[in-house]
Design a protein around this motif. Sequence first.
Motif, PDB file in Angstrom:
ATOM      1  N   ALA A   1       0.845  -1.187   0.000  1.00 32.71           N
ATOM      2  CA  ALA A   1       0.000   0.000   0.000  1.00 32.71           C
ATOM      3  C   ALA A   1       0.886   1.245   0.000  1.00 32.71           C
ATOM      4  CB  ALA A   1      -0.921   0.004   1.218  1.00 32.71           C
ATOM      5  N   ILE A   2       0.485   2.245  -0.767  1.00 31.72           N
ATOM      6  CA  ILE A   2       1.290   3.458  -0.922  1.00 31.72           C
ATOM      7  C   ILE A   2       0.389   4.686  -0.816  1.00 31.72           C
ATOM      8  CG2 ILE A   2       2.676   4.816  -2.547  1.00 31.72           C
ATOM      9  CD1 ILE A   2       3.586   2.160  -3.777  1.00 31.72           C
ATOM     10  N   LYS A   3       0.866   5.694  -0.122  1.00 26.36           N
ATOM     11  CA  LYS A   3       0.188   6.989  -0.094  1.00 26.36           C
ATOM     12  C   LYS A   3       1.210   8.065  -0.399  1.00 26.36           C
ATOM     13  CE  LYS A   3      -2.758  10.075   2.617  1.00 26.36           C
ATOM     14  NZ  LYS A   3      -3.516  10.270   3.889  1.00 26.36           N
ATOM     15  N   LEU A   4       0.945   8.819  -1.464  1.00 26.14           N
ATOM     16  CA  LEU A   4       1.867   9.868  -1.892  1.00 26.14           C
ATOM     17  C   LEU A   4       1.164  11.217  -1.843  1.00 26.14           C
ATOM     18  CD1 LEU A   4       3.506   8.233  -5.057  1.00 26.14           C
ATOM     19  CD2 LEU A   4       4.485   8.427  -2.766  1.00 26.14           C
ATOM     20  N   LYS A   5       1.724  12.120  -1.079  1.00 24.07           N
ATOM     21  CA  LYS A   5       1.239  13.495  -1.089  1.00 24.07           C
ATOM     22  C   LYS A   5       1.824  14.192  -2.316  1.00 24.07           C
ATOM     23  CE  LYS A   5       0.755  13.923   3.943  1.00 24.07           C
ATOM     24  NZ  LYS A   5      -0.724  14.025   3.866  1.00 24.07           N
ATOM     25  N   PRO A   6       1.266  15.318  -2.728  1.00 24.22           N
ATOM     26  CA  PRO A   6       1.816  16.043  -3.882  1.00 24.22           C
ATOM     27  C   PRO A   6       3.313  16.299  -3.718  1.00 24.22           C
ATOM     28  CG  PRO A   6      -0.305  16.971  -3.286  1.00 24.22           C
ATOM     29  CD  PRO A   6       0.037  15.969  -2.213  1.00 24.22           C
ATOM     30  N   GLY A   7       4.075  15.883  -4.720  1.00 28.65           N
ATOM     31  CA  GLY A   7       5.526  16.063  -4.692  1.00 28.65           C
ATOM     32  C   GLY A   7       6.288  14.879  -4.135  1.00 28.65           C
ATOM     33  N   ASP A   8       5.591  13.941  -3.501  1.00 28.98           N
ATOM     34  CA  ASP A   8       6.257  12.774  -2.915  1.00 28.98           C
ATOM     35  C   ASP A   8       6.630  11.745  -3.989  1.00 28.98           C
ATOM     36  OD1 ASP A   8       6.075  13.831  -0.431  1.00 28.98           O
ATOM     37  OD2 ASP A   8       4.493  12.492   0.297  1.00 28.98           O
ATOM     38  N   SER A   9       7.697  10.993  -3.703  1.00 28.92           N
ATOM     39  CA  SER A   9       8.154   9.920  -4.596  1.00 28.92           C
ATOM     40  C   SER A   9       8.351   8.636  -3.799  1.00 28.92           C
ATOM     41  CB  SER A   9       9.475  10.293  -5.278  1.00 28.92           C
ATOM     42  OG  SER A   9       9.351  11.454  -6.060  1.00 28.92           O
ATOM     43  N   VAL A  10       8.317   7.522  -4.488  1.00 35.92           N
ATOM     44  CA  VAL A  10       8.594   6.245  -3.856  1.00 35.92           C
ATOM     45  C   VAL A  10       9.181   5.295  -4.894  1.00 35.92           C
ATOM     46  CG1 VAL A  10       6.276   5.295  -4.304  1.00 35.92           C
ATOM     47  CG2 VAL A  10       7.663   4.379  -2.416  1.00 35.92           C
ATOM     48  N   ASN A  11      10.129   4.504  -4.467  1.00 34.05           N
ATOM     49  CA  ASN A  11      10.731   3.488  -5.330  1.00 34.05           C
ATOM     50  C   ASN A  11      10.103   2.140  -4.977  1.00 34.05           C
ATOM     51  OD1 ASN A  11      12.417   2.427  -7.274  1.00 34.05           O
ATOM     52  ND2 ASN A  11      14.180   2.237  -5.910  1.00 34.05           N
ATOM     53  N   ILE A  12       9.482   1.510  -5.945  1.00 34.51           N
ATOM     54  CA  ILE A  12       8.729   0.284  -5.691  1.00 34.51           C
ATOM     55  C   ILE A  12       9.474  -0.937  -6.219  1.00 34.51           C
ATOM     56  CG2 ILE A  12       6.557  -0.945  -6.099  1.00 34.51           C
ATOM     57  CD1 ILE A  12       5.239   1.746  -6.599  1.00 34.51           C
ATOM     58  N   PRO A  13       9.864  -1.857  -5.339  1.00 36.92           N
ATOM     59  CA  PRO A  13      10.403  -3.139  -5.804  1.00 36.92           C
ATOM     60  C   PRO A  13       9.216  -4.037  -6.176  1.00 36.92           C
ATOM     61  CG  PRO A  13      10.470  -3.026  -3.407  1.00 36.92           C
ATOM     62  CD  PRO A  13       9.883  -1.734  -3.871  1.00 36.92           C
ATOM     63  N   THR A  14       9.018  -4.271  -7.448  1.00 38.04           N
ATOM     64  CA  THR A  14       7.807  -4.988  -7.893  1.00 38.04           C
ATOM     65  C   THR A  14       7.841  -6.479  -7.576  1.00 38.04           C
ATOM     66  OG1 THR A  14       8.661  -5.468 -10.116  1.00 38.04           O
ATOM     67  CG2 THR A  14       7.547  -3.338  -9.784  1.00 38.04           C
ATOM     68  N   GLY A  15       9.050  -7.020  -7.371  1.00 42.54           N
ATOM     69  CA  GLY A  15       9.161  -8.463  -7.146  1.00 42.54           C
ATOM     70  C   GLY A  15       9.088  -9.267  -8.437  1.00 42.54           C
ATOM     71  N   ILE A  16       9.101  -8.569  -9.574  1.00 47.16           N
ATOM     72  CA  ILE A  16       8.919  -9.200 -10.890  1.00 47.16           C
ATOM     73  C   ILE A  16      10.188  -9.080 -11.733  1.00 47.16           C
ATOM     74  CG2 ILE A  16       7.579  -9.137 -13.035  1.00 47.16           C
ATOM     75  CD1 ILE A  16       5.972 -10.058 -10.614  1.00 47.16           C
ATOM     76  N   ARG A  17      10.451 -10.117 -12.501  1.00 45.82           N
ATOM     77  CA  ARG A  17      11.508 -10.071 -13.511  1.00 45.82           C
ATOM     78  C   ARG A  17      10.910 -10.506 -14.848  1.00 45.82           C
ATOM     79  NH1 ARG A  17      14.421 -15.155 -14.382  1.00 45.82           N
ATOM     80  NH2 ARG A  17      16.291 -13.922 -14.791  1.00 45.82           N
ATOM     81  N   ALA A  18      11.449  -9.961 -15.929  1.00 41.48           N
ATOM     82  CA  ALA A  18      10.984 -10.329 -17.273  1.00 41.48           C
ATOM     83  C   ALA A  18      11.992 -11.273 -17.905  1.00 41.48           C
ATOM     84  CB  ALA A  18      10.807  -9.091 -18.134  1.00 41.48           C
ATOM     85  N   VAL A  19      11.545 -12.464 -18.219  1.00 38.32           N
ATOM     86  CA  VAL A  19      12.394 -13.430 -18.916  1.00 38.32           C
ATOM     87  C   VAL A  19      12.108 -13.271 -20.404  1.00 38.32           C
ATOM     88  CG1 VAL A  19      13.012 -15.848 -19.191  1.00 38.32           C
ATOM     89  CG2 VAL A  19      12.283 -14.997 -16.953  1.00 38.32           C
ATOM     90  N   ILE A  20      12.947 -12.500 -21.089  1.00 37.65           N
ATOM     91  CA  ILE A  20      12.762 -12.231 -22.520  1.00 37.65           C
ATOM     92  C   ILE A  20      13.539 -13.280 -23.303  1.00 37.65           C
ATOM     93  CG2 ILE A  20      12.989 -10.515 -24.348  1.00 37.65           C
ATOM     94  CD1 ILE A  20      12.992  -8.355 -22.200  1.00 37.65           C
TER      95      ILE A  20
END
Length: 226
Positions: free
Chosen positions: A115-134
Amino acid sequence: MLASIVIQITPVFCTGWLWNTRRTMQKYSRSANRSDRSNNRSNSRNKRSVVGHFEKVELRQFSKDFIATFPLSETDREELAETIVDVISDVYDHISLPKRGTIGSAAYDFVTPIAIKLKPGDSVNIPTGIRAVIEDPQFCLLLLPRSSMGFKYRLRLDNTVGLIDYDYQFADNSGHIFAKITNEGAKDVELQAGDRFMQGLFVPFGITSDDDTTEERSGGIGSTGN
């Protein structure tokens, strides 16, 4: 008398028969059109190239990146020492693989694992837990904000468009995909765990006739240059 009765009844019978026939034909036509559309979609899907798949990074890698992204204070580290592993494991277990919204969609929707809450101007780095096997080395993956997030909240990816190279899957971090987002709007943005926030699009790429690159990737984000 009989002829008179027949003459009076026949128009009613004919009108009803024609009406029922017309409805039957219309119903058949609509059914046939739906069937044609379904077949066209199925044929279109079968003609598309399969270039790879998504999978979760290993729990060990996700835990390492999660703690590095959201570092705990010394006090919190002591208080949560016995529970942090369980918390991260629970987050990991509920990660969903990216999916397309419809069979005609071009991109795959990524969801936030927390869960994420961002106020105006806020940033967050999200580790998605996903990798793409191309699997096809002539393809890469572009990461884009979902249209609704941009229109409603002016939620942006900090690098505008993310690029997952073919060889990122071989990086030291197992090709773990991160997404740094910023709320550039005027109101708070709240995302629940499992909400879609980004989309990934597989696209082909080419090289120049005089390309002489021989370097191989080893690191993760930013490892190929400053």
